[in-house]
Design an enzyme around this catalytic site. Structure first.
Site, PDB file in Angstrom:
ATOM      1  N   ASN A 110       0.818  -1.216   0.000  1.00 20.29           N
ATOM      2  CA  ASN A 110       0.000   0.000   0.000  1.00 20.29           C
ATOM      3  C   ASN A 110       0.852   1.267   0.000  1.00 20.29           C
ATOM      4  O   ASN A 110       0.585   2.206  -0.753  1.00 20.29           O
ATOM      5  CB  ASN A 110      -0.964  -0.003   1.189  1.00 20.29           C
ATOM      6  CG  ASN A 110      -1.972  -1.140   1.101  1.00 20.29           C
ATOM      7  OD1 ASN A 110      -2.062  -1.800   0.064  1.00 20.29           O
ATOM      8  ND2 ASN A 110      -2.712  -1.378   2.163  1.00 20.29           N
ATOM      9  N   HIS A 156     -17.957  36.078 -30.478  1.00 19.80           N
ATOM     10  CA  HIS A 156     -19.031  35.307 -31.125  1.00 19.80           C
ATOM     11  C   HIS A 156     -18.630  34.863 -32.534  1.00 19.80           C
ATOM     12  O   HIS A 156     -19.482  34.692 -33.401  1.00 19.80           O
ATOM     13  CB  HIS A 156     -20.331  36.123 -31.207  1.00 19.80           C
ATOM     14  CG  HIS A 156     -20.717  36.784 -29.920  1.00 19.80           C
ATOM     15  ND1 HIS A 156     -21.524  36.181 -28.984  1.00 19.80           N
ATOM     16  CD2 HIS A 156     -20.365  37.987 -29.401  1.00 19.80           C
ATOM     17  CE1 HIS A 156     -21.687  37.001 -27.948  1.00 19.80           C
ATOM     18  NE2 HIS A 156     -20.979  38.097 -28.178  1.00 19.80           N
ATOM     19  N   SER A 277      -6.507  12.922 -48.509  1.00 24.95           N
ATOM     20  CA  SER A 277      -7.733  12.135 -48.498  1.00 24.95           C
ATOM     21  C   SER A 277      -7.535  10.923 -49.395  1.00 24.95           C
ATOM     22  O   SER A 277      -6.825  10.995 -50.394  1.00 24.95           O
ATOM     23  CB  SER A 277      -8.886  13.003 -49.016  1.00 24.95           C
ATOM     24  OG  SER A 277      -9.913  12.188 -49.534  1.00 24.95           O
ATOM     25  N   LYS A 283      -7.334  17.261 -51.493  1.00 24.54           N
ATOM     26  CA  LYS A 283      -7.456  17.594 -50.075  1.00 24.54           C
ATOM     27  C   LYS A 283      -6.131  17.665 -49.337  1.00 24.54           C
ATOM     28  O   LYS A 283      -5.213  16.884 -49.577  1.00 24.54           O
ATOM     29  CB  LYS A 283      -8.330  16.551 -49.357  1.00 24.54           C
ATOM     30  CG  LYS A 283      -9.797  16.587 -49.698  1.00 24.54           C
ATOM     31  CD  LYS A 283     -10.517  17.876 -49.280  1.00 24.54           C
ATOM     32  CE  LYS A 283     -10.672  18.017 -47.802  1.00 24.54           C
ATOM     33  NZ  LYS A 283     -11.708  17.125 -47.270  1.00 24.54           N
ATOM     34  N   GLU A 290      -7.046  18.680 -35.479  1.00 22.99           N
ATOM     35  CA  GLU A 290      -8.324  17.990 -35.240  1.00 22.99           C
ATOM     36  C   GLU A 290      -8.151  16.901 -34.176  1.00 22.99           C
ATOM     37  O   GLU A 290      -8.958  16.762 -33.257  1.00 22.99           O
ATOM     38  CB  GLU A 290      -8.844  17.360 -36.535  1.00 22.99           C
ATOM     39  CG  GLU A 290      -9.343  18.369 -37.547  1.00 22.99           C
ATOM     40  CD  GLU A 290      -9.707  17.688 -38.853  1.00 22.99           C
ATOM     41  OE1 GLU A 290     -10.805  17.144 -38.957  1.00 22.99           O
ATOM     42  OE2 GLU A 290      -8.867  17.685 -39.772  1.00 22.99           O
ATOM     43  N   GLN A 322      -6.530   0.446  -7.582  1.00 24.43           N
ATOM     44  CA  GLN A 322      -5.630  -0.073  -8.622  1.00 24.43           C
ATOM     45  C   GLN A 322      -6.026   0.464 -10.005  1.00 24.43           C
ATOM     46  O   GLN A 322      -5.219   0.504 -10.922  1.00 24.43           O
ATOM     47  CB  GLN A 322      -5.662  -1.600  -8.606  1.00 24.43           C
ATOM     48  CG  GLN A 322      -4.769  -2.261  -9.647  1.00 24.43           C
ATOM     49  CD  GLN A 322      -4.605  -3.740  -9.377  1.00 24.43           C
ATOM     50  OE1 GLN A 322      -3.890  -4.127  -8.464  1.00 24.43           O
ATOM     51  NE2 GLN A 322      -5.277  -4.568 -10.156  1.00 24.43           N
ATOM     52  N   LYS A 325      -4.235   3.831 -12.445  1.00 26.39           N
ATOM     53  CA  LYS A 325      -3.020   4.032 -13.241  1.00 26.39           C
ATOM     54  C   LYS A 325      -3.208   4.202 -14.741  1.00 26.39           C
ATOM     55  O   LYS A 325      -2.615   5.098 -15.350  1.00 26.39           O
ATOM     56  CB  LYS A 325      -2.047   2.875 -12.988  1.00 26.39           C
ATOM     57  CG  LYS A 325      -1.526   2.879 -11.574  1.00 26.39           C
ATOM     58  CD  LYS A 325      -0.711   1.644 -11.278  1.00 26.39           C
ATOM     59  CE  LYS A 325      -0.645   1.409  -9.788  1.00 26.39           C
ATOM     60  NZ  LYS A 325      -2.004   1.153  -9.187  1.00 26.39           N
TER      61      LYS A 325
HETATM   62  N1  ARG Z   1      -1.417  -3.454  -7.420  1.00 22.23           N
HETATM   63  C1  ARG Z   1      -1.927  -2.710  -6.319  1.00 22.23           C
HETATM   64  C2  ARG Z   1      -2.378  -1.332  -6.785  1.00 22.23           C
HETATM   65  O1  ARG Z   1      -1.954  -0.905  -7.800  1.00 22.23           O
HETATM   66  C3  ARG Z   1      -0.858  -2.532  -5.278  1.00 22.23           C
HETATM   67  C4  ARG Z   1      -1.377  -2.398  -3.890  1.00 22.23           C
HETATM   68  C5  ARG Z   1      -2.052  -3.634  -3.478  1.00 22.23           C
HETATM   69  N2  ARG Z   1      -2.330  -3.676  -2.088  1.00 22.23           N
HETATM   70  C6  ARG Z   1      -3.176  -4.583  -1.592  1.00 22.23           C
HETATM   71  N3  ARG Z   1      -3.353  -4.549  -0.329  1.00 22.23           N
HETATM   72  N4  ARG Z   1      -3.795  -5.443  -2.345  1.00 22.23           N
HETATM   73  O2  ARG Z   1      -3.157  -0.684  -6.139  1.00 22.23           O
END
Ligand code: ARG
Length: 459
Positions: A110, A156, A277, A283, A290, A322, A325
């Site tokens: 964690n 405008h 195009s 074109k 865009e 999780q 990411k």
């Molecule tokens: N892969 C987990 C994440 O990205 C890491 C932390 C996991 N901790 C746990 N107690 N399962 O959040």
């Protein structure tokens, strides 16, 4: 395959669970931060005599070997290891044996993931700021050439008042500078180490959090462990900062799209950054701006996604987190390539100054100047001046000419207080240069603005 946490389990995990639960396919992007975090943690454990010197050497050498294996592509990423933290620790232990099993003392995944991800975000924050500065420099190069190039200022999307093209670009420089300071503010606020918070409540081991914070380049350590392992607002901040930056980019992109149409013909994007195009041979499409507009939507999606993941999560760590990411990785990658390609598109585009100036001769851009003249020279209240000018505009429409070309006698028929000196006021370049109030469009004021941004970039 045996899990690291398998002690309390009697049956092994299903492969469906492995696939659903794992983050290793994407969190492996954090391997540098993970290994650096472990090196710092091990050094601290040794200094605190929780590890002995021999163990520290083994762990350090082992982690360096794992790093080399990852970099060379030899490292085997296994979905059954769940995440990069366990994948790397397992490999370390396979290389060095017993000492590897001591590395996780006084640490949890964690705080480990919190420190890894936070440092990755902080590094990318720095990269984006650098890329934004390079973009600003390129915009500044173009702006410096066009402090006298008239362009219709619009509201405008209708012709409003004459401005110059550098002034227009300086508006974007202002936005990008604010974007930079927004990233920098986030950097300062979030440069705080969660390492040593362990699972949620800290640890009974005699650790030194200041030491790991310093080794990893953090300014300080987090105040409350429960918060530090579960908060992801540092990730939300980079998503918001990127979203706002992309919103600015999308506005400039929209203008580039319009400006490169036949109707405007204010710029021509270079062949290198335009596309054709498959059916219409004539074109030349502005795909770059865009796509920049489009990618803005994608980045907003990541921001909304993570806000929603975090909503109403109880303390402390929950596996929902999780999901923090991939959206951030994607948004950062999108931001980086967007900044790079916008810079190149601007650097290589042709500015059609003549067309910008010609466009100023329609739409009665000098109307406000006539009203200002009536106020300043004839002591007429602005509301009345506005009405008189409206009549002059109507007359010009009737004559099918622009107000800047109207003959003096027509104006005097509308209001006899108008004198010959009005004609100077109606010259479009004079109109642009008349706006000398702070932050205004006159060339003199525009040059000050460009100087300000130049100093900012050099400072
Ligand atoms: N892969 C987990 C994440 O990205 C890491 C932390 C996991 N901790 C746990 N107690 N399962 O959040």
């Amino acid at each position: 395959m045996e899990k690291m946490w398998s002690g309390r389990f009697s049956a092994s995990a299903s492969s469906l669970l492995d696939e659903f639960n794992a983050s290793i396919m994407y969190d492996r992007k954090l391997y540098i931060e993970d290994i650096e975090g472990s090196l710092a943690h091990a050094a601290m454990l040794a200094k605190q005599e929780i590890l002995n010197t021999e163990e520290l050497i083994q762990i350090t050498d082992g982690l360096n070997q794992v790093n080399a294996e990852i970099e060379s592509g030899e490292f085997e990423w296994n979905i059954s290891d769940e995440d990069l933290h366990m994948g790397i620790e397992k490999r370390l232990t396979a290389i060095i044996g017993a000492a590897g099993k001591k590395l996780h003392t006084a640490r949890s995944r964690n705080d480990q993931v919190a420190v890894d991800f936070r440092r990755w975000v902080l590094k990318r924050n720095r990269d984006i700021v650098e890329a934004l500065k390079l973009l600003m420099k390129e915009v500044l190069v173009v702006a410096n050439k066009h402090t006298e190039t008239l362009i219709p200022g619009m509201t405008h999307l209708q012709h409003a008042q004459p401005t110059n093209f550098a002034f227009h670009l300086a508006a974007y420089l202002s936005m990008f500078k604010r974007d930079i300071t927004r990233f920098e503010d986030s950097y300062k606020r979030n440069n705080i180490s969660p390492l040593g918070c362990a699972a949620l409540a800290g640890t009974p081991h005699n650790i030194d959090r200041d030491m790991t914070a310093e080794l990893l380049g953090f300014d300080s350590v987090s105040t409350n462990c429960l918060d530090a392992v579960s908060d992801r607002d540092f990730a939300l901040e980079i998503l918001f900062n990127i979203s706002t930056m992309m919103m600015h980019i999308s506005r400039l992109s929209e203008e580039l799209v319009m400006w490169s149409s036949y109707e405007f013909s204010f710029v021509e994007l270079s062949d290198e950054y335009s596309t054709g195009s498959s059916i219409m041979p004539q074109k030349k499409n502005p795909d770059v701006p865009e796509l920049l507009r489009g990618k803005t939507g994608r980045v907003y999606g990541s921001l909304m996604g993570l806000l929603t993941v975090m909503k109403a999560l109880p303390l402390a760590y929950n596996k929902d987190t999780q999901e923090d990411k991939e959206g951030v990785f994607d948004a950062v990658e999108t931001a980086q390539i967007s900044l790079e390609i916008l810079k190149e598109a601007i650097k290589t585009m042709e500015v059609k100054a003549y067309n910008m100036e010609s466009a100023c001769s329609v739409g009665h851009l000098a109307a406000t100047d006539l009203a200002d003249y009536l106020v300043e020279k004839c002591d007429i209240p602005f509301r009345e001046a506005h009405f008189i000018t409206g009549r002059a505009v109507a007359k010009s429409e009737e004559l099918k000419i622009d107000l800047s070309d109207i003959e003096l006698h027509y104006l005097q028929e509308i209001d006899s207080r108008i004198k010959e000196d009005i004609l100077e006021y109606l010259v479009l370049r004079n109109s642009m240069n008349a706006r000398t109030s702070a932050g205004g469009t006159s060339t003199v004021r525009t040059l000050e603005q460009l100087e300000y941004f130049k100093n900012f970039l050099e400072g």
